[in-house]
Design a protein around this motif. Sequence first.
Motif, PDB file in Angstrom:
ATOM      1  N   SER A   1     -12.215 -68.120  43.256  1.00  0.00           N
ATOM      2  CA  SER A   1     -11.098 -67.563  42.659  1.00  0.00           C
ATOM      3  C   SER A   1     -10.727 -68.130  42.021  1.00  0.00           C
ATOM      4  O   SER A   1     -10.001 -66.877  40.882  1.00  0.00           O
ATOM      5  CB  SER A   1     -10.085 -67.369  44.242  1.00  0.00           C
ATOM      6  OG  SER A   1      -9.146 -68.674  44.045  1.00  0.00           O
TER       7      SER A   1
ATOM      8  N   HIS B   1     -13.960 -58.939  48.339  1.00  0.00           N
ATOM      9  CA  HIS B   1     -14.289 -59.445  47.499  1.00  0.00           C
ATOM     10  C   HIS B   1     -12.699 -59.803  46.520  1.00  0.00           C
ATOM     11  O   HIS B   1     -12.138 -60.556  46.203  1.00  0.00           O
ATOM     12  CB  HIS B   1     -15.578 -59.094  46.193  1.00  0.00           C
ATOM     13  CG  HIS B   1     -17.022 -59.602  47.077  1.00  0.00           C
ATOM     14  ND1 HIS B   1     -16.961 -61.146  47.191  1.00  0.00           N
ATOM     15  CD2 HIS B   1     -17.817 -59.053  47.592  1.00  0.00           C
ATOM     16  CE1 HIS B   1     -18.203 -60.704  47.686  1.00  0.00           C
ATOM     17  NE2 HIS B   1     -18.589 -59.304  47.956  1.00  0.00           N
ATOM     18  N   SER B   2     -12.002 -58.591  46.846  1.00  0.00           N
ATOM     19  CA  SER B   2     -10.729 -59.008  46.427  1.00  0.00           C
ATOM     20  C   SER B   2     -10.130 -59.742  46.947  1.00  0.00           C
ATOM     21  O   SER B   2      -8.852 -60.483  46.414  1.00  0.00           O
ATOM     22  CB  SER B   2      -9.995 -57.083  46.436  1.00  0.00           C
ATOM     23  OG  SER B   2      -8.322 -57.761  45.903  1.00  0.00           O
TER      24      SER B   2
ATOM     25  N   LEU C   1     -11.082 -62.332  48.643  1.00  0.00           N
ATOM     26  CA  LEU C   1     -11.894 -63.418  48.776  1.00  0.00           C
ATOM     27  C   LEU C   1     -11.210 -64.166  47.626  1.00  0.00           C
ATOM     28  O   LEU C   1     -11.091 -65.414  47.901  1.00  0.00           O
ATOM     29  CB  LEU C   1     -13.053 -63.635  49.103  1.00  0.00           C
ATOM     30  CG  LEU C   1     -14.078 -62.991  50.082  1.00  0.00           C
ATOM     31  CD1 LEU C   1     -15.192 -62.739  50.238  1.00  0.00           C
ATOM     32  CD2 LEU C   1     -13.481 -64.360  51.049  1.00  0.00           C
ATOM     33  N   SER C   2     -10.691 -63.628  46.726  1.00  0.00           N
ATOM     34  CA  SER C   2     -10.424 -63.966  45.677  1.00  0.00           C
ATOM     35  C   SER C   2      -8.669 -64.305  45.673  1.00  0.00           C
ATOM     36  O   SER C   2      -7.924 -64.288  44.455  1.00  0.00           O
ATOM     37  CB  SER C   2     -10.518 -63.098  44.336  1.00  0.00           C
ATOM     38  OG  SER C   2     -11.859 -62.773  43.905  1.00  0.00           O
ATOM     39  N   ALA C   3      -8.330 -64.239  46.201  1.00  0.00           N
ATOM     40  CA  ALA C   3      -6.981 -63.624  46.930  1.00  0.00           C
ATOM     41  C   ALA C   3      -6.379 -65.969  46.435  1.00  0.00           C
ATOM     42  O   ALA C   3      -7.071 -66.672  46.392  1.00  0.00           O
ATOM     43  CB  ALA C   3      -6.539 -64.017  48.529  1.00  0.00           C
TER      44      ALA C   3
ATOM     45  N   PRO D   1     -11.996 -57.604  41.718  1.00  0.00           N
ATOM     46  CA  PRO D   1     -13.259 -56.318  41.506  1.00  0.00           C
ATOM     47  C   PRO D   1     -12.341 -55.097  40.539  1.00  0.00           C
ATOM     48  O   PRO D   1     -11.662 -55.337  40.293  1.00  0.00           O
ATOM     49  CB  PRO D   1     -14.170 -56.260  42.433  1.00  0.00           C
ATOM     50  CG  PRO D   1     -13.269 -56.724  43.569  1.00  0.00           C
ATOM     51  CD  PRO D   1     -11.911 -57.296  43.040  1.00  0.00           C
TER      52      PRO D   1
ATOM     53  N   MET E   1      -4.447 -68.281  50.379  1.00  0.00           N
ATOM     54  CA  MET E   1      -5.578 -68.033  51.261  1.00  0.00           C
ATOM     55  C   MET E   1      -5.127 -69.070  52.433  1.00  0.00           C
ATOM     56  O   MET E   1      -5.692 -68.580  53.764  1.00  0.00           O
ATOM     57  CB  MET E   1      -6.518 -68.303  50.968  1.00  0.00           C
ATOM     58  CG  MET E   1      -8.294 -68.219  51.501  1.00  0.00           C
ATOM     59  SD  MET E   1      -8.112 -65.585  52.420  1.00  0.00           S
ATOM     60  CE  MET E   1      -8.960 -65.081  51.499  1.00  0.00           C
TER      61      MET E   1
END
Lengths: 451, 298
Positions: free
Chosen positions: A145, B22-23, B25-27, A159, B32
């Motif tokens: 991340s 995936h958004s 998981l990119s937190a 994304p 998170m």
Amino acid sequence: MRTVDIVERIEGEAKLVCTWDDKIITNAQIEFLNFRGFEYILEKKAPLDALIYTPRICGICGQAHLKATVEVLENIYKNLNYEIELTNKAKLLREIGLNIEIIDSHIKWFYMFIMPDITALSSKDFSSYKPLKGEKWLKSSFITSEIIKSLAIIGGQWPHTSYMVPGGVVSDPTLLDLTTMKNYLDSAINFFEDDFAGVCIDDYLSFSKAEDLDKIGKDLKDFIDLCFEHGFDKIGKSYNRHLVLSSTELFKVGKSNKRVINRVDLERIEESCEYTFNIDKNKQSKEAYTWAKNVRYADNFFETGPLSRAVISKRAFISKLHEKFEDSVLTRVMARMDEFVHLLYITKNLISKIDISEESFVKPKISLNEIKNAEAKSVVEASRGSLFHDISIKDGKISKYNVITPTVWNLGPGNKSEPSVAQKAIIGLDSIEKAEITLRSFDICSVCTTH
Amino acid sequence: MKKDKKPKVLWLQAITCNGNTHSFLSANNNRMRLFLNSFDLIYHPSLTTDITIKEIIEKKINFDFLLVEGAISSNKEFFSISGYSPYEMLNILVKRTKYLIAVGSCASYGGLHAKFEQNSDIQGIGDSLSAENLYILKHPVVNLTGCPAHPEWIIQTLFSLKDYGKMALDEKGRPKELYYGLAHHGCTRNEYFEWKVEVKHFGLKEGCLFYEQGCRGPMTHSNCNKILWNDVSTKTRAGMPCIGCTEFDFPRENMLETKKNIGIPNEVPLEVSKRAYLSLTGVAKTFKIGRLNKKLID
């Protein structure tokens, strides 16, 4: 005997149908049963809208699709003799964005998809790799991340940004933006050195012998040890034929069938539907079992992906591992991990090469909506391998859009006389666990495979 | 808090590109970690290994939050999840949950996948509950629209429902507090919008993307420019027009161009009369503000 196993923890799901004879797999069907019809959706759409649609083929490799789309649209101009000259800055910002996405994808793949399966084979305590709970898993998710922020700086988000447009990119980063991007990549380099491989990046990049494997520590060493313990240095072998469709700073275009030839003719790519479902039932083959098509180059199945890229561009360390262990699970996974560290190093250098005084964008002279009739192709190296887009425009709208994804090369069905790349790698194995890990070594993505 | 006291969350993927996963998981790292400490994510098809979706169904396991990513269809020939159609799966699982949250525009309204006309029944969750399940939920379906949904929207919604048990929704089922404003609010290009200074072309920090590039910021409900993406930016800040991905009609046609009529965007900002907008534009354009007509950094 026939067994059916549902393969989860890929992007989507697949079925692995194995035929067994005396505890040996004699045939393996990989069934992708989900179809979203992107090629149909794109028909009659405005050409520029494809920049919004195709990244949504896959949530993890959207930037590869974006780059393929922007380049296929620029190739439309080229084929009509209106060639667009991109600035070096625009070219760099595109390659940097794609590289960051590949780095992010490779780290996720190792911790989310490979380690949970391979550690499950061991009786030792690997709870730190446990998804959602283990410290190593958490750390990997935190670092990805962090890395992806460097792409969000130029893309606005990840994304699903469409920051690449025909003529260049939409963003205009400042010097501080570029510095911050490098900072995020530095965090990833620290992660590589301290947590992932336990070796300084410069030392790693100088590895040139198979024995250098012994210098690797930390999480990657856990993988390597488990690999040797369970024989993954000897299994997962397929045709050992490799194909790379596009060149970048790190990758070279070419094919290898025993020897490397740095030339590829896109006209020799052929997709087939012998075992593929068709939305028109009347056109469907009786033997259809999957939504994936198969694709071959010059009448042969070729592997594509990080191992193929390392072999074609003759990267020293992986080339030596490949000489010794051929196209085994070990070599395939190591190639992907080797690629992520090389990309980290190269991408930082690419950022340094940007001249912020250059334009980000050069406006094309005519609108794509004015184009009567044209066709073009494009190729891009995505996380999982070579991606191919093929477009036809008629009266200002998309009349046909064909996508061949990396996973179609590796995971599609075979044909009457030969199994496909992943099928061949699985046939002959003696356990379903080995078959699943072998399958996983290709970085399976259901959403990309069927699109 | 003991593990069994934590609310149980199940993440289901239907017809999707996995972009919302995936958004999420990119937190932000800390957010998170807090989420994972406060909730028990019992199943996610890309992540968990403890239990399969088949076991959840067969063992009749209950949970608190059902998050659905992706559009719903009853057509098993095109799409199935462990042997069930997305429609069947949703209607089995909805009986086991307290809250149902549509994560992303596909789950909310069908989104991009509903454009696949050959599979004619692709739609959002709200339209995909069977008659017997239509009134089963104690709380209306929460639509976290967006392509993808912002991870923070997901985390804030889960914590709000955990702590308060309800949240106010707009007429499209979206949490009012997340979607009351417009993507336009907080956009760093707003001053250019006010004085009608168009961006000359893509690739510039200077200028507004509304007049030529198709930006939907002034008519799209979202807080993208307040809660930044990946903590660092947004599409409009970077230079990409807002494509209206949190709205019911996403994806629209010609998303990177502004349709115009005698030089004025066909659609003007929300609830502004076109005539008034035309006069305002005329007046604003008479101001020649030097600062806004040159490079921000020389």
